[in-house]
Design an enzyme around this catalytic site. Structure first.
Site, mmCIF file in Angstrom:
data_model
loop_
_atom_site.group_PDB
_atom_site.id
_atom_site.type_symbol
_atom_site.label_atom_id
_atom_site.label_comp_id
_atom_site.label_asym_id
_atom_site.label_seq_id
_atom_site.Cartn_x
_atom_site.Cartn_y
_atom_site.Cartn_z
ATOM 1 N N HIS A 166 0.831 -1.211 0.000
ATOM 2 C CA HIS A 166 0.000 0.000 0.000
ATOM 3 C C HIS A 166 0.861 1.256 0.000
ATOM 4 O O HIS A 166 2.045 1.199 0.344
ATOM 5 C CB HIS A 166 -0.913 0.029 1.232
ATOM 6 N N LYS A 170 -0.769 4.900 4.701
ATOM 7 C CA LYS A 170 -1.710 3.977 5.340
ATOM 8 C C LYS A 170 -1.321 3.783 6.806
ATOM 9 O O LYS A 170 -0.153 3.606 7.136
ATOM 10 C CB LYS A 170 -1.714 2.635 4.598
HETATM 11 P P1 NAP Z 1 -7.447 10.024 4.395
HETATM 12 O O1 NAP Z 1 -7.213 10.628 3.058
HETATM 13 O O2 NAP Z 1 -6.444 10.270 5.473
HETATM 14 O O3 NAP Z 1 -8.880 10.516 4.881
HETATM 15 C C1 NAP Z 1 -9.364 10.235 6.171
HETATM 16 C C2 NAP Z 1 -10.271 11.366 6.602
HETATM 17 O O4 NAP Z 1 -10.708 11.083 7.936
HETATM 18 C C3 NAP Z 1 -9.567 12.705 6.662
HETATM 19 O O5 NAP Z 1 -9.924 13.459 5.536
HETATM 20 C C4 NAP Z 1 -10.034 13.347 7.967
HETATM 21 O O6 NAP Z 1 -10.899 14.410 7.647
HETATM 22 C C5 NAP Z 1 -10.884 12.292 8.656
HETATM 23 N N1 NAP Z 1 -10.432 12.091 10.037
HETATM 24 C C6 NAP Z 1 -9.160 11.984 10.485
HETATM 25 N N2 NAP Z 1 -9.135 11.783 11.822
HETATM 26 C C7 NAP Z 1 -10.442 11.787 12.213
HETATM 27 C C8 NAP Z 1 -11.071 11.659 13.476
HETATM 28 N N3 NAP Z 1 -10.365 11.450 14.602
HETATM 29 N N4 NAP Z 1 -12.433 11.714 13.519
HETATM 30 C C9 NAP Z 1 -13.158 11.918 12.395
HETATM 31 N N5 NAP Z 1 -12.601 12.059 11.154
HETATM 32 C C10 NAP Z 1 -11.265 11.983 11.084
HETATM 33 O O7 NAP Z 1 -7.605 8.432 4.293
HETATM 34 P P2 NAP Z 1 -8.114 7.549 3.053
HETATM 35 O O8 NAP Z 1 -6.964 7.170 2.206
HETATM 36 O O9 NAP Z 1 -9.288 8.213 2.446
HETATM 37 O O10 NAP Z 1 -8.568 6.226 3.828
HETATM 38 C C11 NAP Z 1 -9.597 6.255 4.792
HETATM 39 C C12 NAP Z 1 -9.816 4.848 5.329
HETATM 40 O O11 NAP Z 1 -10.326 4.008 4.265
HETATM 41 C C13 NAP Z 1 -8.567 4.136 5.840
HETATM 42 O O12 NAP Z 1 -8.904 3.363 6.968
HETATM 43 C C14 NAP Z 1 -8.185 3.205 4.680
HETATM 44 O O13 NAP Z 1 -7.459 2.063 5.117
HETATM 45 C C15 NAP Z 1 -9.555 2.820 4.189
HETATM 46 N N6 NAP Z 1 -9.646 2.330 2.831
HETATM 47 C C16 NAP Z 1 -10.551 1.343 2.607
HETATM 48 C C17 NAP Z 1 -10.782 0.891 1.336
HETATM 49 C C18 NAP Z 1 -11.839 -0.159 1.123
HETATM 50 O O14 NAP Z 1 -12.042 -0.593 -0.021
HETATM 51 N N7 NAP Z 1 -12.529 -0.597 2.168
HETATM 52 C C19 NAP Z 1 -10.064 1.416 0.252
HETATM 53 C C20 NAP Z 1 -9.131 2.427 0.509
HETATM 54 C C21 NAP Z 1 -8.940 2.903 1.802
HETATM 55 P P3 NAP Z 1 -10.919 15.817 8.418
HETATM 56 O O15 NAP Z 1 -9.540 16.057 8.959
HETATM 57 O O16 NAP Z 1 -11.327 16.749 7.349
HETATM 58 O O17 NAP Z 1 -11.966 15.648 9.484
#
Ligand code: NAP
Length: 278
Positions: A166, A170
């Site tokens: 990844h 991550k």
């Molecule tokens: P990211 O770009 O870091 O986005 C995460 C968002 O969560 C941030 O924009 C932040 O928004 C918010 N956040 C951070 N800390 C928080 C808190 N304590 N409370 C509430 N909101 C919070 O991450 P990403 O790449 O989009 O990935 C997000 C998740 O999806 C990860 O767990 C990743 O492993 C997972 N994922 C899953 C799949 C799947 O197919 N299931 C695919 C890809 C990724 P603000 O700071 O604006 O609040």
């Protein structure tokens, strides 16, 4: 509430969706999918840093008349969405999912890092409130098929290791997909002694993590998105299954399917494979 395309009056009511983590990498992709698909109505994005700003403007779609809220609870209470899509962080996802279930909003969760105990507790809460939920460690249909094929192959090839790769932002390791693949393999695999019984690591961690009798290895590098290989070994042959998500749009058909299916569920479903027809 915003949709890019006007709906034909004879079609069914769009599903009202709020997105937690709407300003994140996955959340932005979900918002784009929602506003471009007439089956959905995007009603609110949650972001702690963008409160009050227009979601579309912030993520490069142009103004869409839907603003960010910094409170998930307020968004769920005031906007009454049918579904909450959560792509946030491991430390927030359980609380978000509980809140949605308690308020009668169906969660579709992509955030990884939930433990087996978390999943058991959330399944109980979903049943108690009779509110459907989908939690999927991987929404890419190709990755789900890879997991299903790996589970089948494990019947004939019990010697197996998983390598997941990844991007370097991550937070959790191994990936939720690798753990889910391991669980599905373990259900079909005869227990065998893998590797040499006298094997010693001369560098800590060199053989990866150990689960269900076999090894999982995690690689984190810039340039990667989400990739996994499941390598089976047998006398005189190896067999490799590999899936690559090269863009986050690869997850959107699965997210769309989950939002549509969760409307008819009254319990928690863990893993997209349970929503696919055989
Ligand atoms: P990211 O770009 O870091 O986005 C995460 C968002 O969560 C941030 O924009 C932040 O928004 C918010 N956040 C951070 N800390 C928080 C808190 N304590 N409370 C509430 N909101 C919070 O991450 P990403 O790449 O989009 O990935 C997000 C998740 O999806 C990860 O767990 C990743 O492993 C997972 N994922 C899953 C799949 C799947 O197919 N299931 C695919 C890809 C990724 P603000 O700071 O604006 O609040």
């Amino acid at each position: 509430m915003f949709r890019l395309h006007s709906r034909n009056a004879s079609t069914v009511k769009p599903i009202r969706v709020a997105v937690a983590g709407a300003n994140g990498r996955m959340g932005r992709e979900v918002v784009k999918m929602l506003v471009e698909d007439e089956a959905f109505s995007f009603v609110r994005g949650v972001s702690r840093s963008q409160a009050g700003n227009d979601v579309g403007e912030t993520i490069g779609l142009g103004p869409i008349g839907v603003t960010f809220s910094d409170s998930l609870e307020t968004a769920l209470l005031e906007d009454r969405p049918d579904v909450l899509v959560d792509f946030t962080v491991p430390e927030a996802v359980k609380r978000h999912t509980e809140m949605a279930l308690e308020l009668g909003v169906r969660p579709v969760v992509g955030t990884t890092g939930l433990t087996e105990q978390d999943l058991t507790e959330l399944a109980r809460l979903s049943e108690e409130h009779r509110v459907g939920a989908v939690i999927a460690p991987n929404f890419a249909l190709g990755a789900v098929l890879m997991m299903m094929f790996a589970a089948r192959a494990a019947k004939y090839f019990p010697h197996v290791e998983i390598i997941e790769m990844h991007h370097d932002q991550k937070l959790d390791a191994p990936s939720g997909t690798a753990l889910k693949t391991a669980e599905m393999i373990a259900q079909n695999r005869d227990e065998v002694q893998q590797g040499h019984p006298g094997e010693k690591e001369t560098l800590e961690g060199a053989r990866g993590g150990y689960r269900y009798g076999f090894r999982i290895h995690s690689i984190r590098l810039p340039g990667l998105v989400a990739h996994q290989e499941v390598i089976f070994g047998g006398p005189g042959q190896t067999f490799t299954l590999r899936h690559d998500s090269i863009h986050r749009e690869s997850f959107m058909p699965g997210v769309k399917l989950a939002i549509q299916k969760v409307m008819d569920l009254d319990r928690l479903v863990y893993g997209l494979e349970h929503l696919l027809e055989e």
